[in-house]
Design a protein around this motif. Sequence first.
Motif, PDB file in Angstrom:
ATOM      1  N   VAL A   1      17.250  34.004 -30.101  1.00  0.00           N
ATOM      2  CA  VAL A   1      16.324  32.952 -29.662  1.00  0.00           C
ATOM      3  C   VAL A   1      16.953  31.584 -29.882  1.00  0.00           C
ATOM      4  O   VAL A   1      16.957  30.728 -28.997  1.00  0.00           O
ATOM      5  CB  VAL A   1      14.975  33.067 -30.411  1.00  0.00           C
ATOM      6  CG1 VAL A   1      14.114  31.851 -30.157  1.00  0.00           C
ATOM      7  CG2 VAL A   1      14.245  34.324 -29.979  1.00  0.00           C
ATOM      8  N   VAL A   2      17.544  31.378 -31.077  1.00  0.00           N
ATOM      9  CA  VAL A   2      18.174  30.091 -31.372  1.00  0.00           C
ATOM     10  C   VAL A   2      19.311  29.829 -30.396  1.00  0.00           C
ATOM     11  O   VAL A   2      19.437  28.738 -29.830  1.00  0.00           O
ATOM     12  CB  VAL A   2      18.684  30.061 -32.832  1.00  0.00           C
ATOM     13  CG1 VAL A   2      19.555  28.832 -33.061  1.00  0.00           C
ATOM     14  CG2 VAL A   2      17.521  30.060 -33.803  1.00  0.00           C
TER      15      VAL A   2
ATOM     16  N   THR B   1      17.914  29.203 -26.799  1.00  0.00           N
ATOM     17  CA  THR B   1      17.264  27.888 -26.765  1.00  0.00           C
ATOM     18  C   THR B   1      18.310  26.791 -26.761  1.00  0.00           C
ATOM     19  O   THR B   1      18.212  25.830 -26.000  1.00  0.00           O
ATOM     20  CB  THR B   1      16.341  27.709 -27.993  1.00  0.00           C
ATOM     21  OG1 THR B   1      15.590  28.891 -28.176  1.00  0.00           O
ATOM     22  CG2 THR B   1      15.419  26.523 -27.797  1.00  0.00           C
TER      23      THR B   1
ATOM     24  N   ILE C   1      19.982  26.523 -23.385  1.00  0.00           N
ATOM     25  CA  ILE C   1      19.073  25.921 -22.404  1.00  0.00           C
ATOM     26  C   ILE C   1      18.983  24.408 -22.622  1.00  0.00           C
ATOM     27  O   ILE C   1      19.085  23.627 -21.672  1.00  0.00           O
ATOM     28  CB  ILE C   1      17.667  26.576 -22.499  1.00  0.00           C
ATOM     29  CG1 ILE C   1      17.743  28.003 -21.956  1.00  0.00           C
ATOM     30  CG2 ILE C   1      16.645  25.768 -21.720  1.00  0.00           C
ATOM     31  CD1 ILE C   1      16.490  28.820 -22.176  1.00  0.00           C
ATOM     32  N   ILE C   2      18.843  23.993 -23.896  1.00  0.00           N
ATOM     33  CA  ILE C   2      18.744  22.564 -24.185  1.00  0.00           C
ATOM     34  C   ILE C   2      20.008  21.842 -23.729  1.00  0.00           C
ATOM     35  O   ILE C   2      19.950  20.777 -23.107  1.00  0.00           O
ATOM     36  CB  ILE C   2      18.485  22.330 -25.693  1.00  0.00           C
ATOM     37  CG1 ILE C   2      17.068  22.781 -26.059  1.00  0.00           C
ATOM     38  CG2 ILE C   2      18.680  20.849 -26.058  1.00  0.00           C
ATOM     39  CD1 ILE C   2      16.760  22.724 -27.526  1.00  0.00           C
TER      40      ILE C   2
ATOM     41  N   SER D   1      23.362  33.328 -20.792  1.00  0.00           N
ATOM     42  CA  SER D   1      23.284  33.423 -22.246  1.00  0.00           C
ATOM     43  C   SER D   1      24.698  33.612 -22.759  1.00  0.00           C
ATOM     44  O   SER D   1      25.159  34.712 -22.993  1.00  0.00           O
ATOM     45  CB  SER D   1      22.379  34.571 -22.664  1.00  0.00           C
ATOM     46  OG  SER D   1      22.741  35.720 -21.943  1.00  0.00           O
TER      47      SER D   1
END
Length: 490
Positions: A190-191, A194, A197-198, A464
């Motif tokens: 998840v980290v 995220t 994506i950021i 990813s």
Amino acid sequence: MLNLSRVLLAAMLLVCAVAWGATLESIPNQRLVNGSHVANPDGIIGADATSEIDQLLINVEKKTGAQVAVVAVESIGQSDIFTFAQHLFERWGIGNKARDDGLLVLLVKDQHAIRLHTGYGLEGTLPDVICKRIEHDYMVPAFTTGRYDDGLLAGLNAVAKLLSDPAYAQSLKPAENPEISTSWEIFKYVVAITGVIIILITFGIKSLNGYFLSTSDGGRNTPKAMRWTRKQWLMLYAAIPALIVAGYDQLPIISPILMCSVTLYGYFILTMIIQAWRQQQTINVLFKKNRCNKYAVINELITSQQSFWGWMALLFPLPFLVYYFYYLSRKSYYRNHPRNCPKCQASMRKLSEQEEDKFLSQAQQMEETLHSVDHDVWQCNACEATTSWGYSGTETKYEKCPKCKSLAYVEESGRTLVSPTYSTRGKGETIHACQFCGHRKTSTYSISMLRDNSSSDSSSSSSSASSSSSSSGDNWGGGNSGGGGASSNW
Ligand SMILES: [Zn+2]
Ligand SMILES: [Zn+2]
């Protein structure tokens, strides 16, 4: 001559031993030498501790039959502790042959590693989870501060207690160890996702270019002093968080998720504080300038950052909700700050909404009516000269009119001229009109073709890029004889 070559050979062996660490052969099976349970060729364990450990383990063997060997070495070279322990275990044949109730406690100083390696017969009493627990609770804390004697004694006492009273395991058994490592993997994913994506959003969206120093910003209102270079930004928001997550991967912590979340949260709060500090520096610089419109410039700056701090107040309410309200109060503070007349330097006063109208142009009055700009008029107490400042109003749909430059240009209507089909593009039209000068402009745009949704699940190929390796250094027993136990690092 023969003697010299022997000395040379011995010296070479010594160098090798230092360079490559202890080998299986070089560790003395102390049990066969003098009956001790402790092999300590590098003198890591003190003499007192050695005899204390021996006493303890002799008692354990008397009471339960279980044989425990303790080995502490400086280094095992490049070998990993699991393999080395397994081989040493087999070589020495620790434990009774019929019961397989041996336990090897191996400490490797340069790898900062400890391993409890269990024989078949002990896997019931000392399952991997319990070994891990003992290492973590009793040994690693002392090892981190170099107290090897204390750590070994504490760990071995727990082992002794367990071997003589298996019920003691109940008080040691951690509630949900395997789940933690699974959710830790998920957490890392998840980290990572995220973060990617950021980064993509930050570097992909054109309008954010003004956020960075390297690009010309085309009148973006973030002052230069507050902008980052892309390198600084990546460092602050990608590299350091990645290091934090990676760091917890290495540490033997019971709940890395909790620790990591708390650290990441704290870290991001720290970056926000840095950001707020940079902003305040910028405001201070602007404030020092001896310009009459500095208050308006500062107000504009604060307004441009307002939504950012609004979000931060939501995400990190603990410090930033307070900061947000402070920020808003600063905004009106600078807007209403007393200022001096640009002509005669005498003090000025802000006119009320009723008074100010006669000093505003027709266009400005229209902007006030539309709420696209909120104008303040200040009048000099001495020479009665007036100056006006415009602040962003509550209505944000208006743009600057290309003809009269007032903020009164708005999209009046839009319609579809030609509907798109599955094979052709469509066409639409929008009409912009200025509410002040009446300037109108019709523009057409094309509408993309309709898409057959049933067959296309396109654009969901999110990248990813980062994968998380799951080598956590824990060796959960392989089930072969003597392969049980656990290692910990510090
Ligand atoms: Zn004046
Ligand atoms: Zn106009």
